[in-house]
Design an enzyme around this catalytic site. Structure first.
Site, PDB file in Angstrom:
ATOM      1  N   HIS A  10      36.408  26.885  -0.188  1.00 20.01           N
ATOM      2  CA  HIS A  10      35.260  27.430  -0.914  1.00 20.01           C
ATOM      3  C   HIS A  10      34.159  26.265  -1.162  1.00 20.01           C
ATOM      4  O   HIS A  10      33.024  26.319  -1.349  1.00 20.01           O
ATOM      5  CB  HIS A  10      35.709  27.751  -2.314  1.00 20.01           C
ATOM      6  CG  HIS A  10      36.671  28.986  -2.296  1.00 20.01           C
ATOM      7  ND1 HIS A  10      38.090  28.712  -2.655  1.00 20.01           N
ATOM      8  CD2 HIS A  10      36.511  30.376  -2.392  1.00 20.01           C
ATOM      9  CE1 HIS A  10      38.658  30.053  -2.391  1.00 20.01           C
ATOM     10  NE2 HIS A  10      37.709  30.811  -2.333  1.00 20.01           N
ATOM     11  N   ALA A  28      40.811  30.341  -7.686  1.00 18.00           N
ATOM     12  CA  ALA A  28      42.139  29.667  -7.051  1.00 18.00           C
ATOM     13  C   ALA A  28      41.163  28.995  -5.910  1.00 18.00           C
ATOM     14  O   ALA A  28      41.605  28.887  -4.743  1.00 18.00           O
ATOM     15  CB  ALA A  28      43.217  30.448  -6.553  1.00 18.00           C
ATOM     16  N   LYS A  78      36.818  33.186   7.681  1.00 15.67           N
ATOM     17  CA  LYS A  78      38.403  33.701   7.726  1.00 15.67           C
ATOM     18  C   LYS A  78      38.656  35.084   7.509  1.00 15.67           C
ATOM     19  O   LYS A  78      39.164  35.733   7.895  1.00 15.67           O
ATOM     20  CB  LYS A  78      39.275  32.933   6.564  1.00 15.67           C
ATOM     21  CG  LYS A  78      40.737  33.165   6.580  1.00 15.67           C
ATOM     22  CD  LYS A  78      41.504  32.659   5.660  1.00 15.67           C
ATOM     23  CE  LYS A  78      41.464  32.921   4.426  1.00 15.67           C
ATOM     24  NZ  LYS A  78      41.625  34.373   4.126  1.00 15.67           N
ATOM     25  N   GLN A 107      35.410  41.306   6.573  1.00 13.72           N
ATOM     26  CA  GLN A 107      34.829  41.483   5.441  1.00 13.72           C
ATOM     27  C   GLN A 107      33.218  40.993   5.545  1.00 13.72           C
ATOM     28  O   GLN A 107      32.383  41.817   4.919  1.00 13.72           O
ATOM     29  CB  GLN A 107      35.387  40.370   4.240  1.00 13.72           C
ATOM     30  CG  GLN A 107      34.746  40.307   2.936  1.00 13.72           C
ATOM     31  CD  GLN A 107      35.396  39.485   1.956  1.00 13.72           C
ATOM     32  OE1 GLN A 107      36.325  40.195   1.341  1.00 13.72           O
ATOM     33  NE2 GLN A 107      34.973  38.205   1.733  1.00 13.72           N
ATOM     34  N   SER A 149      43.439  29.437   2.385  1.00 16.78           N
ATOM     35  CA  SER A 149      43.575  30.622   1.890  1.00 16.78           C
ATOM     36  C   SER A 149      44.048  30.400   0.526  1.00 16.78           C
ATOM     37  O   SER A 149      44.906  29.612   0.078  1.00 16.78           O
ATOM     38  CB  SER A 149      44.355  31.397   2.492  1.00 16.78           C
ATOM     39  OG  SER A 149      44.714  32.740   1.805  1.00 16.78           O
TER      40      SER A 149
HETATM   41  O1  PAF Z   1      36.631  37.115  -0.288  1.00 17.87           O
HETATM   42  C1  PAF Z   1      36.822  37.300  -1.686  1.00 17.87           C
HETATM   43  O2  PAF Z   1      37.064  36.292  -2.165  1.00 17.87           O
HETATM   44  C2  PAF Z   1      36.686  38.619  -2.251  1.00 17.87           C
HETATM   45  O3  PAF Z   1      36.991  39.555  -1.239  1.00 17.87           O
HETATM   46  C3  PAF Z   1      34.969  38.548  -2.649  1.00 17.87           C
HETATM   47  C4  PAF Z   1      34.119  38.760  -1.610  1.00 17.87           C
HETATM   48  C5  PAF Z   1      34.751  37.373  -3.700  1.00 17.87           C
HETATM   49  C6  PAF Z   1      34.902  40.039  -3.593  1.00 17.87           C
HETATM   50  O4  PAF Z   1      35.797  40.032  -4.452  1.00 17.87           O
END
Ligand code: PAF
Length: 284
Positions: A37, A32, A152, A156, A188
């Protein structure tokens, strides 16, 4: 642009690039794809890396199977965006190859405590175990590389960095700035699930962060201001917190200097997160 699915072919491709003297830049995604990205792909390109993007909607980081199934999927558009953003190789592994025992749990899980425990760790139990476990696999298959993640998902990145340190992955983690729409909303993949009214209310997250960015405040003033703006915006607040960006320990009234403010809220069933740097002043 090369498209691969088999894990063995992906491993071979990355090995060949390194043997040819190139550096691999890995951009893990769940598809998506959007301009956020694309900014990661471009960052890898700008560093001179061979850009490898993975697209895998990892079921192990979703609490419910329904959430995993509901996650947006746009495979054709993903390939177009990857190609136009300079990706060299897109890998779309299958669940069967990534998690052969799925839907049964795997015997091995990577759990990152400390930075992974508060905030998302409380609200989404098991989420970071799923993220760390899949990212460990992505790193193992890709081999030594630079790996790009968007800020964002600030917590993580901290989880991944901690895992890299603790397990000695030969990976340099690069955090890239949040990309926002003109109205301030952090990009997002989940934003497509918002209707017009939801989207209007969702702006409260970035508005709340802008409110606290303007001047030095105490930690409790930051929390109160975030909650006030989020509440006025009509979203269900999950958390509004200010933490040490390295340890994720919540700030106290004694803290001063640069810290991280993080918010999470639910808008019409869609969970959104955002964060920004904030300058604290000591109380008193
Ligand atoms: O941030 C994301 O899109 C996901 O958490 C990742 C890092 C690809 C792991 O599945």
């Amino acid at each position: 642009m090369i498209e691969l699915s088999a894990v063995a072919a992906w491993r071979r491709y990355a090995d060949e690039q390194r043997h040819a003297g190139r550096r691999v830049g890995l951009v893990p995604t769940m598809g998506a794809l959007h301009a956020g990205h694309a900014s990661l792909f471009r960052a890898a390109r700008d560093h001179g890396d061979v850009v490898v993007a993975t697209v895998f909607v990892n079921p192990r980081q979703f609490a419910l199977d329904g959430d995993h199934r509901a996650y947006p999927r746009t495979p054709r558009r993903d390939l177009e965006l990857a190609q136009s953003s300079g990706v060299d190789c897109v890998v779309t592994p299958t669940i069967e190859e990534m998690w052969p025992s799925y839907p049964e749990v795997t015997a091995t899980t990577v759990a990152v405590h400390g930075v992974g425990d508060p905030l998302e760790g409380v609200d989404r139990p098991g989420h970071f175990d799923g993220v760390a476990s899949v990212v460990a696999k992505l790193f193992n298959v890709t081999g030594p590389c630079r790996a790009y993640f968007g800020e964002k998902d600030f917590q993580q990145i901290a989880v991944v960095r901690q895992m890299v340190r603790d397990l000695d992955f030969d990976v340099e983690v690069v955090g890239c700035p949040i990309v926002r729409d003109e109205d301030g909303l952090a990009l997002s993949s989940r934003n497509v699930m918002l209707d017009l009214d939801g989207r209007r209310r969702a702006r409260a997250l970035s508005r709340a962060l802008r409110t606290v960015a303007s001047g030095p405040l105490t930690a409790s003033e930051v929390r109160a201001a975030l909650r006030r703006v989020l509440g006025e915006g009509g979203v269900d607040v999950a958390y509004a917190e200010v933490v040490d960006p390295a340890t994720f320990v919540p700030c106290t009234e004694h803290d001063e200097g640069e810290r991280r403010a993080l918010v999470a809220a639910v808008v019409d069933g869609v969970r959104l997160i955002d964060n920004a740097s904030v300058t604290l002043r000591r109380a008193g």
